[in-house]
Design a protein around this motif. Structure first.
Motif, PDB file in Angstrom:
ATOM      1  N   ASP A   1      35.329  37.778  43.404  1.00 14.02           N
ATOM      2  CA  ASP A   1      34.197  36.964  43.863  1.00 14.02           C
ATOM      3  C   ASP A   1      34.686  35.789  44.707  1.00 14.02           C
ATOM      4  O   ASP A   1      34.128  35.476  45.759  1.00 14.02           O
ATOM      5  CB  ASP A   1      33.421  36.457  42.639  1.00 14.02           C
TER       6      ASP A   1
ATOM      7  N   PRO B   1      30.722  45.221  34.320  1.00 17.48           N
ATOM      8  CA  PRO B   1      30.140  44.165  35.145  1.00 17.48           C
ATOM      9  C   PRO B   1      30.371  42.826  34.431  1.00 17.48           C
ATOM     10  O   PRO B   1      30.345  42.771  33.197  1.00 17.48           O
ATOM     11  CB  PRO B   1      28.643  44.503  35.180  1.00 17.48           C
TER      12      PRO B   1
ATOM     13  N   GLN C   1      27.534  39.146  38.493  1.00 13.11           N
ATOM     14  CA  GLN C   1      27.779  38.780  39.890  1.00 13.11           C
ATOM     15  C   GLN C   1      28.992  39.506  40.476  1.00 13.11           C
ATOM     16  O   GLN C   1      29.241  39.458  41.675  1.00 13.11           O
ATOM     17  CB  GLN C   1      28.017  37.271  40.031  1.00 13.11           C
ATOM     18  N   ALA C   2      29.778  40.154  39.617  1.00 14.14           N
ATOM     19  CA  ALA C   2      30.981  40.847  40.078  1.00 14.14           C
ATOM     20  C   ALA C   2      31.322  41.958  39.082  1.00 14.14           C
ATOM     21  O   ALA C   2      30.768  42.018  37.978  1.00 14.14           O
ATOM     22  CB  ALA C   2      32.149  39.875  40.204  1.00 14.14           C
TER      23      ALA C   2
ATOM     24  N   VAL D   1      28.436  43.978  45.838  1.00 16.64           N
ATOM     25  CA  VAL D   1      29.008  43.289  44.669  1.00 16.64           C
ATOM     26  C   VAL D   1      30.537  43.307  44.756  1.00 16.64           C
ATOM     27  O   VAL D   1      31.135  44.368  44.977  1.00 16.64           O
ATOM     28  CB  VAL D   1      28.544  43.966  43.348  1.00 16.64           C
TER      29      VAL D   1
END
Length: 256
Positions: free
Chosen positions: A249, A21, A6-7, A64
């Motif tokens: 995030d 990642p 997710q980030a 992202v």
């Protein structure tokens, strides 16, 4: 980039720049990290090129969040006033602006010790811990992070508190043990003085000890004689990348 992430996190160090990642559901790399040696002349331009190359290697999508752990205190929209581990050309620059421009996208920048401490509170040794957590990174110097009820209090530099007439990190860092060839037990006596100093000033609820030497924690942690619970970090050298990605995030969601 793999879909389970997710980030994306980057950790800029004096010798290497690492990236991966991050799967924020578990606080771990979604793919194996990649590392590029820090350029010998580690100017903002040269470091920016390496960070961009890492983003390109992983094909990070433009939406992202990208977080970067940086080896100095970083204040939003203020020029950097101190640099120890990279080229002095960084002094006076706006780090977030420089790296966002180099990457061609907005990036989030955080002090590396803060990133590591935040990762330990969210996913590691201090997960679920209430009150004040002080995460320390024992290495060439002593990096510190203050996290109160899960919220980061950024840019603490508690390795520079005065201990035995000098900067604490010049008395108790892991590099001092190496240089003076101290036994782990003798070094623990120095660490006891340091952590007692932190107890005196901050009355924390929990200490986390990170840095490469934390792999050998059983050799010195039992000899640190303090009242506050103290444990070894769990994420170790992943913490900077994971913490930077987590914070990026968080900031993107806040702005969104």
């Amino acid at each position: 980039m793999i879909e389970t992430a997710q980030a994306f996190g980057v950790d800029i160090g004096g010798s290497g720049i690492k990236a991966a990642p991050v799967d924020l559901t578990i606080g771990d790399f979604a793919e194996p990290r990649k590392k590029i040696l820090t350029p010998e002349h580690s100017t903002p331009e040269a470091v920016g090129v390496v960070v961009k190359e890492l983003l390109d290697r992983f094909e990070v999508p433009s939406d992202v969040p990208v977080g970067i752990a940086f080896p100095a205190p970083v204040k939003p929209d203020k020029p950097l006033d101190f640099m120890a581990n990279l080229d002095q050309a960084w002094v006076g620059t706006n780090v977030q602006e420089v790296l966002s421009k180099a990457c061609g996208r907005p990036v989030s920048v955080v002090n590396d010790a803060d990133a590591a401490g935040l990762a330990e509170v969210q996913y590691g040794a201090a997960k679920g811990q209430k009150g004040l957590v002080i995460a320390t990174t024992l290495g060439t110097g002593i990096g510190t992070a203050l996290i109160y009820n899960g919220v980061l209090i950024p840019n603490s530099e508690l390795g520079h508190l005065t201990l035995d007439g000098k900067d604490a990190e010049k008395y108790a860092a892991s590099s001092v043990r190496d240089r003076k060839k101290l036994s782990y037990k003798k070094w623990a006596n120095r660490l006891t003085k340091y952590y007692r100093l932190l107890e005196h000033y901050f009355n924390p609820d929990f200490f986390v000890v990170g840095g490469g030497v934390s792999r050998m924690s059983e050799k010195f942690l039992p000899h640190i004689d303090i009242k506050t619970p103290i444990v070894a970090a769990k994420l170790r050298n992943q913490a900077g990348i994971v913490g930077a990605a987590y914070l990026a995030d968080l900031r993107q969601k806040h702005l969104g």
